[in-house]
Design a protein around this motif. Structure first.
Motif, mmCIF file in Angstrom:
data_model
loop_
_atom_site.group_PDB
_atom_site.id
_atom_site.type_symbol
_atom_site.label_atom_id
_atom_site.label_comp_id
_atom_site.label_asym_id
_atom_site.label_seq_id
_atom_site.Cartn_x
_atom_site.Cartn_y
_atom_site.Cartn_z
ATOM 1 N N GLY A 130 -12.045 29.967 14.013
ATOM 2 C CA GLY A 130 -10.693 29.271 13.652
ATOM 3 C C GLY A 130 -10.382 30.063 12.584
ATOM 4 N N ARG A 131 -9.923 29.460 11.259
ATOM 5 C CA ARG A 131 -9.266 30.195 10.073
ATOM 6 C C ARG A 131 -10.073 29.746 9.031
ATOM 7 N NH1 ARG A 131 -3.009 28.919 10.513
ATOM 8 N NH2 ARG A 131 -2.730 29.371 12.379
ATOM 9 N N THR A 132 -11.589 29.575 9.116
ATOM 10 C CA THR A 132 -12.592 29.017 8.364
ATOM 11 C C THR A 132 -13.795 29.602 8.585
ATOM 12 O OG1 THR A 132 -13.555 27.100 7.076
ATOM 13 C CG2 THR A 132 -13.303 26.820 9.581
ATOM 14 N N GLU A 133 -14.806 28.985 7.930
ATOM 15 C CA GLU A 133 -16.095 29.830 8.370
ATOM 16 C C GLU A 133 -17.112 28.660 8.071
ATOM 17 O OE1 GLU A 133 -16.622 31.300 3.473
ATOM 18 O OE2 GLU A 133 -16.363 32.713 5.178
ATOM 19 N N LEU A 134 -18.286 28.629 8.746
ATOM 20 C CA LEU A 134 -19.392 27.847 8.487
ATOM 21 C C LEU A 134 -20.400 28.398 7.873
ATOM 22 C CD1 LEU A 134 -19.608 25.900 11.828
ATOM 23 C CD2 LEU A 134 -19.216 24.943 9.789
ATOM 24 N N TRP A 135 -21.164 27.849 6.796
ATOM 25 C CA TRP A 135 -22.351 28.444 6.345
ATOM 26 C C TRP A 135 -23.501 28.422 6.901
ATOM 27 C CZ3 TRP A 135 -21.207 27.371 0.249
ATOM 28 C CH2 TRP A 135 -19.844 27.810 0.162
ATOM 29 N N LEU A 136 -24.292 29.204 7.277
ATOM 30 C CA LEU A 136 -25.706 29.061 7.942
ATOM 31 C C LEU A 136 -26.592 29.441 6.840
ATOM 32 C CD1 LEU A 136 -23.680 29.596 10.167
ATOM 33 C CD2 LEU A 136 -25.388 31.172 11.153
ATOM 34 N N LEU A 137 -27.433 28.125 6.511
ATOM 35 C CA LEU A 137 -28.078 27.893 5.178
ATOM 36 C C LEU A 137 -29.511 27.976 5.887
ATOM 37 C CD1 LEU A 137 -26.559 24.835 3.434
ATOM 38 C CD2 LEU A 137 -25.999 27.319 2.630
ATOM 39 N N PRO A 138 -30.465 28.955 5.080
ATOM 40 C CA PRO A 138 -31.949 28.948 5.381
ATOM 41 C C PRO A 138 -32.449 27.850 5.145
ATOM 42 C CG PRO A 138 -31.178 30.839 4.116
ATOM 43 C CD PRO A 138 -29.864 29.829 3.902
ATOM 44 N N ALA A 139 -33.075 27.280 6.297
ATOM 45 C CA ALA A 139 -34.002 26.013 6.096
ATOM 46 C C ALA A 139 -35.371 26.093 6.767
ATOM 47 C CB ALA A 139 -32.980 24.795 6.621
#
Ligand code: FE2
Ligand code: FE2
Length: 260
Positions: A130-139
């Motif tokens: 879209g016009r945003t982003e998702l943060w993929l966090l190390p877990a």
């Protein structure tokens, strides 16, 4: 039934808590849809039991061709056993740890995942949609060896996968937890056995304390908000679990017959 965890005119986060039938003898699981400017992603869509309802409800928000990504925190059956159906019905790409990128195609018919798997490196990253982003966090090791959580900076929701889990019904999972006193059912036993070590929990807690978190939405059980967020971080920071609790006693050649 779907629950809107967040909604503004251009952005929505939708949770499903009750798509696994109670009589199925399968663990309750949550699925999530995030929509931004008419583009969508699905988080941990689950197995075959959840596919039909999730797919139908998604169409109330976006057309299937606007589903950009299927984000999988890891590769368990309750996370992506329905992958073949999603790969058939949409053009979405699978986003998953590089550790599982060549294992996930086993859920699918031959060729279904060709050029459609994005292997996430251990350090994670920010995924535009879209016009945003998702943060993929190390877990990693919480619990899977290659494992990611997803932070949405618009809603400030941390989608925590198998962390912050409680073991309740689909109906109970639809009610927010605002305190961990008393501890919800299954939370302590689950984390003591499924999480790998306190060292990992401490590293994770240090990382997420840098985020502005309005809600933690796990893949099983109720979402946490308010005081429950800090309580969860403090509790995990000091929790002995996994290999912290394992010793020679847990690795003995068995002698007792199994009861079946
Ligand atoms: Fe899992
Ligand atoms: Fe799970």
């Amino acid at each position: 039934m779907s629950i809107e965890l967040y909604k503004d005119p251009q952005h929505a986060c939708v949770m499903f808590t009750d798509l696994v039938p109670e009589e199925a003898e399968a663990v309750q699981a949550n699925q999530f849809l995030i929509v931004d400017h008419d583009e969508g992603v699905i988080l941990d869509p689950g197995g075959n039991m959840t596919y039909n309802e999730l797919s139908l409800t998604m169409r109330q928000y976006i057309a299937p061709q606007h589903l950009d990504y299927i984000l999988a925190s890891h590769a368990d059956p309750d996370i992506i056993a329905s992958l073949d159906r999603w790969m058939t019905a949409t053009q979405a790409k699978l986003v998953i740890s590089k550790l599982w990128a060549r294992f996930a195609p086993h859920f699918c018919k031959l060729g279904k995942t060709d050029d459609r798997v994005i292997a996430v490196p251990d350090e994670g990253g920010r995924l535009r949609f879209g016009r945003t982003e998702l943060w993929l966090l190390p877990a990693h090791f919480m619990h899977a060896e290659g494992n990611f959580q997803f932070y949405d900076p618009v809603s400030k929701i941390l989608f925590s996968g198998d962390l912050g889990v409680s073991l309740v019904s689909g109906e109970q999972a639809s009610h927010f937890l605002e305190s961990l006193t008393p501890m919800p059912p299954g939370m302590e036993a689950f984390h003591r056995r499924y999480m790998v070590s306190n060292k990992i929990l401490k590293l994770w807690a240090r990382m997420v304390r840098e985020l502005d978190i309005a809600m933690i939405a796990p893949q099983h059980g109720a979402p946490l908000k308010g005081a429950a967020i800090g309580q969860l971080l403090d509790w995990l920071d000091n929790l002995d679990c996994g290999i912290d609790l394992m010793g020679a006693a847990q690795y003995q050649v068995p002698t007792a017959a199994m009861r079946i």
